[in-house]
Every structure is written in C-alpha cells, then in structure tokens.
Design a protein around this motif. Structure first.
Motif, mmCIF file in Angstrom:
data_model
loop_
_atom_site.group_PDB
_atom_site.id
_atom_site.type_symbol
_atom_site.label_atom_id
_atom_site.label_comp_id
_atom_site.label_asym_id
_atom_site.label_seq_id
_atom_site.Cartn_x
_atom_site.Cartn_y
_atom_site.Cartn_z
ATOM 1 N N UNK A 1 27.147 2.034 -1.898
ATOM 2 C CA UNK A 1 25.797 1.569 -1.570
ATOM 3 C C UNK A 1 24.728 2.195 -2.457
ATOM 4 N N UNK A 2 25.109 3.135 -3.305
ATOM 5 C CA UNK A 2 24.135 3.733 -4.217
ATOM 6 C C UNK A 2 23.630 2.675 -5.198
ATOM 7 N N UNK A 3 22.367 2.792 -5.585
ATOM 8 C CA UNK A 3 21.811 1.839 -6.539
ATOM 9 C C UNK A 3 20.340 1.600 -6.305
ATOM 10 N N UNK A 4 19.847 0.488 -6.849
ATOM 11 C CA UNK A 4 18.415 0.172 -6.795
ATOM 12 C C UNK A 4 18.126 -0.814 -5.673
ATOM 13 N N UNK A 5 17.058 -0.525 -4.931
ATOM 14 C CA UNK A 5 16.648 -1.356 -3.800
ATOM 15 C C UNK A 5 15.194 -1.798 -3.986
ATOM 16 N N UNK A 6 14.916 -3.037 -3.631
ATOM 17 C CA UNK A 6 13.554 -3.565 -3.623
ATOM 18 C C UNK A 6 13.359 -4.374 -2.356
ATOM 19 N N UNK A 7 12.099 -4.667 -2.050
ATOM 20 C CA UNK A 7 11.789 -5.516 -0.910
ATOM 21 C C UNK A 7 10.740 -6.548 -1.330
ATOM 22 N N UNK B 1 13.223 -6.446 7.936
ATOM 23 C CA UNK B 1 12.162 -5.662 8.572
ATOM 24 C C UNK B 1 11.461 -4.792 7.536
ATOM 25 N N UNK B 2 10.356 -4.197 7.937
ATOM 26 C CA UNK B 2 9.624 -3.326 7.020
ATOM 27 C C UNK B 2 10.411 -2.065 6.689
ATOM 28 N N UNK B 3 11.402 -1.744 7.543
ATOM 29 C CA UNK B 3 12.266 -0.587 7.302
ATOM 30 C C UNK B 3 13.700 -1.057 7.133
ATOM 31 N N UNK B 4 14.376 -0.516 6.141
ATOM 32 C CA UNK B 4 15.786 -0.804 5.912
ATOM 33 C C UNK B 4 16.586 0.430 6.306
ATOM 34 N N UNK C 1 0.817 -1.219 0.000
ATOM 35 C CA UNK C 1 0.000 0.000 0.000
ATOM 36 C C UNK C 1 0.848 1.265 0.000
ATOM 37 N N UNK C 2 2.127 1.164 0.367
ATOM 38 C CA UNK C 2 3.044 2.313 0.306
ATOM 39 C C UNK C 2 4.408 1.809 -0.144
ATOM 40 N N UNK D 1 8.446 0.266 3.751
ATOM 41 C CA UNK D 1 7.350 -0.230 2.938
ATOM 42 C C UNK D 1 6.174 -0.545 3.856
ATOM 43 N N UNK D 2 4.970 -0.382 3.343
ATOM 44 C CA UNK D 2 3.756 -0.735 4.089
ATOM 45 C C UNK D 2 2.954 -1.718 3.245
#
Length: 407
Positions: free
Chosen positions: A118-124, A106-109, A64-65, A82-83
């Motif tokens: 560490x720059x780049x693309x992140x997903x969960x 966790x829901x928060x990184x 949802x977020x 993320x939510x």
C-alpha cells in the motif's frame, strides 16, 4: 437598498427562500425580495459595516489543508485527510497512483493494518457544483514490522467445568487487521482424552460488542470446519454427528465468545489462528469462571508458533475483580505455567508492583497494590504451554485468567 418603516424594528429578520421578512412596531410585516437565497457560506460585513448590508458570497472551491505524508509500520493503521471550501455538496474520491480506491469517498482516508504493497502516492479529488480540484500528492511510507514479530500466539484455549446454562465468556483480541479464526467448543469429544463428565451439548456464540455475529450449536460435519481442523492440527471430533460446536470466522479487534449448554459438564473453548504471517495476530485471551479444586480448576492453554522468542504476561485475578461488581471472588489465586512436557517452568502467588508498567503497555486493567492477585512475565520459545489457575489452600471463587502478548 434602504426601506423606511413607520416605527422601530426590534425583531430579528427571517429569510425564507429569496424573501426577507421583518416585523416592525408599526404592526406590519415587511417582505423584501432579495433575489438570492440564504448564504451557503459566511455572511460578510460589507466594508466592515456593522449593519451587515452585504449580500452572501460564494466561496471558491479550494483545498485549504492538503493531505500530509504518512510513515507507518506494517500492520499499523494510517490515515490521510483533506479540508476544502466551496459550495456544497462536496464529493470526495481518493486515488493511489492515479487509480480510484473503491469506497474511499470521505474527507478522511483510513487504512487499517497497512502492508508494504500500500506504500506509494495518494491524492484526493474534490467535486462540487463549481467543478473539481485535486490535491497535491501525499506519500505513504510503510516500514517493515519489527523483527520481534517472528512468533505469534497461534492457538489459545480455556478448559473449565460449567453448570447447566452457565455462560463462560472468553475474550479475544486480533491486532493488525482481519484474520480467519477456527473457533471450537468441545464437549462430547473430550471423552476420548479420559475427561469425566464432559458437557454433552455445548453452544458457541461470537459477539462483536453486543452484536451476535456468528453462532453454532452442533458442527454437523461442516466441511469448512473439517478442513480447518485438519489444517490447524486440532484434535478431531468424535464424529460428524457429535454435538460439539465449531465455526470459522474473520476476526478484527476485540471479540467475545459465549459458551453454555443445557447440561452441566466440562468444556474446552479453543481459538486457532487459521491465517498466515505474524503481523495480524492474536494478542490477548481472557476467560472468567468459577475456580474449583481438583479437576475443576481453571486451565488455559496457548501455542507459540514461529522462529523467535515471545514475551507474554500471564495473570490470574481474583480480588481485583471486586471493583467491577463481581462477587464471591477467589481471594488468593495462584498461577502455574507448564511446558508441553508437563514440567512446571514458572509460578506466582502474589504479583509484583514491578509489573505495573507492563500492565499499562498491554492495556490490562490495574491491580491494587498489595492485592493477592497473581501475575507472571515470561519469555518463551515456540511450543505449547498450559496455565493453571487455582486457589491457595484449596479455596474457591470467581477469577479471570489472562494471556497478553507483550510488545
């Protein structure tokens, strides 16, 4: 389904397992098998029916977020969040460029002290009983640290006289991440510099909050300390059997050192930045003790390493300690700054209110307008410096000496 009872129902229902229990004024307890357990999500109003006759609904596993893109400066922290909705329990796994990040569940990184690597693309990816779903890509952009970070505090120290079992507390702050420090409490080895009455057996303890994280009584020729001494250019101890104390520890954030000994004497407490680079660095030193006269004044030293100038805030606070419950404060502290050639380059007896905004910028506690505390704001080139705190007219009392890097 409708079920009639002989009297009114005035109590609230209760659910246990798949059974709904209702008490009635007809002195009976009714048990109704619902065929489902209590709702894992919201209990809806079926067609806006205020009697809530609808059964529980199962929420779809969905995000949802989405995580938002983040722009950070090297050395600062960054975080993604993320939510999601869905039947729990939900599990989270964060990825960078498609590779799972260890411990990122966790829901928060949270990413402390980010680097350009560490720059780049992140997903969960979120998983649960209903399957799994992956977020959209969120970009982390890491900008280079400001060019002003071309020098740093590479060594800080405090020298003072202590009574038997009197504790000297020294505060340190490491900003920008974790870094290795060489920490020393030198007593016996001060005799090589002509110091009279050095503390025979100092003990050093490192604290994170109220937690003892490391301690040393006698360095005993520790090879790790020996190598760090040589690498940082620290003066050598008298011998491997000397009762000086030292240890090497990784530091992040605020820490305190406690130094004491069973016999009175003069001791010097030192912290050497044993790492490289200016992004992660020491930004603050403080020490509180009794300020005497002559050889018993409070002395702090620091070294600036690098290629550029550094602005520092230097304070000697006596009257300002009273509101923290400190008694016998030094009524009128003076502060004097000397370079490595022992030349006095700045001094102050009473601070100026023009420094109030600087106090706020570095996180220093405020001082009362018109107090006789002392403070200096100076911009210095790389090199070694000594800060002396004494009392006006040879007065004595409790004072704290502070060194702050000014951003």
């Amino acid at each position: 389904m409708t079920w009639a009872t002989a009297e009114f129902i005035r109590s609230s229902p209760a659910i246990a397992g798949t059974t709904l229990y209702v008490g009635s004024n007809d002195h009976k307890l009714y048990a109704i098998n619902l065929g489902v357990s209590a709702a894992g999500g919201p209990w809806p109003q079926y067609r806006a029916n205020a009697r809530r006759l609808g059964r529980s609904v199962t929420e779809t596993l969905a995000i949802t977020a989405e995580p938002s893109p983040v722009v950070a400066t090297a050395g600062a922290s960054a975080s993604f969040s993320v939510t999601a909705t869905g039947t729990g329990p939900l599990a989270y796994q964060w990825f960078k460029a498609g590779i799972a990040l260890t411990g990122a569940t966790n829901a928060t990184l949270d990413l402390p002290a980010v680097t350009t690597a560490q720059a780049g693309s992140y997903t969960v990816r979120i998983s649960g009983p209903q399957g799994n779903v992956t977020s959209a890509v969120a970009l982390l952009t890491v900008n280079a640290a400001p060019t002003s970070l071309t020098s740093r505090l590479s060594n800080v120290s405090v020298r003072t006289a202590l009574a038997a079992d009197q504790i000297l507390i020294v505060g340190l702050t490491m900003t920008g991440g974790k870094k290795e420090l060489l920490l020393r409490a030198a007593g016996p080895s001060l005799s090589t510099f002509g110091v009279t009455n050095p503390m025979p057996d100092p003990k050093l303890t490192l604290y994170s909050g109220n937690t003892n994280t490391a301690t040393n009584d006698n360095w005993a020729g520790d090879p790790v300390v020996l190598a760090a001494n040589a690498a940082q250019g620290a003066f050598p101890f008298l011998a491997t059997t000397s009762l000086d104390a030292a240890l090497v520890a990784n530091i992040e954030g605020g820490r305190t050192l406690q130094v004491f000994g069973p016999t009175a004497g003069t001791v010097i407490v030192e912290a050497y930045d044993a790492g490289t680079g200016n992004t992660t660095r020491l930004t603050n030193l403080s020490a509180r003790n009794q300020v005497g006269t002559g050889a018993n004044i409070l002395i702090a030293g620091f070294t600036l390493t690098g290629s550029g100038t550094k602005t520092v805030l230097l304070r000697a606070v006596g009257p300002g300690l009273a509101r923290f419950g400190v008694s016998n404060t030094l009524n009128d502290p003076k502060i004097a700054l000397f370079n490595s050639s022992s030349e006095k380059i700045a001094e102050n007896d009473t601070w100026s209110s023009a420094l109030t905004s600087t106090f706020s910028a570095v996180g220093a506690f405020t001082l009362t307008s018109g107090s006789k505390d002392a403070a200096l704001l100076v911009t210095l080139t790389p090199g070694g410096y000594t800060l002396q705190v004494s009392g006006a007219n040879a007065t004595t009392g409790q004072a704290i000496v502070e060194i702050y890097e000014v951003p």
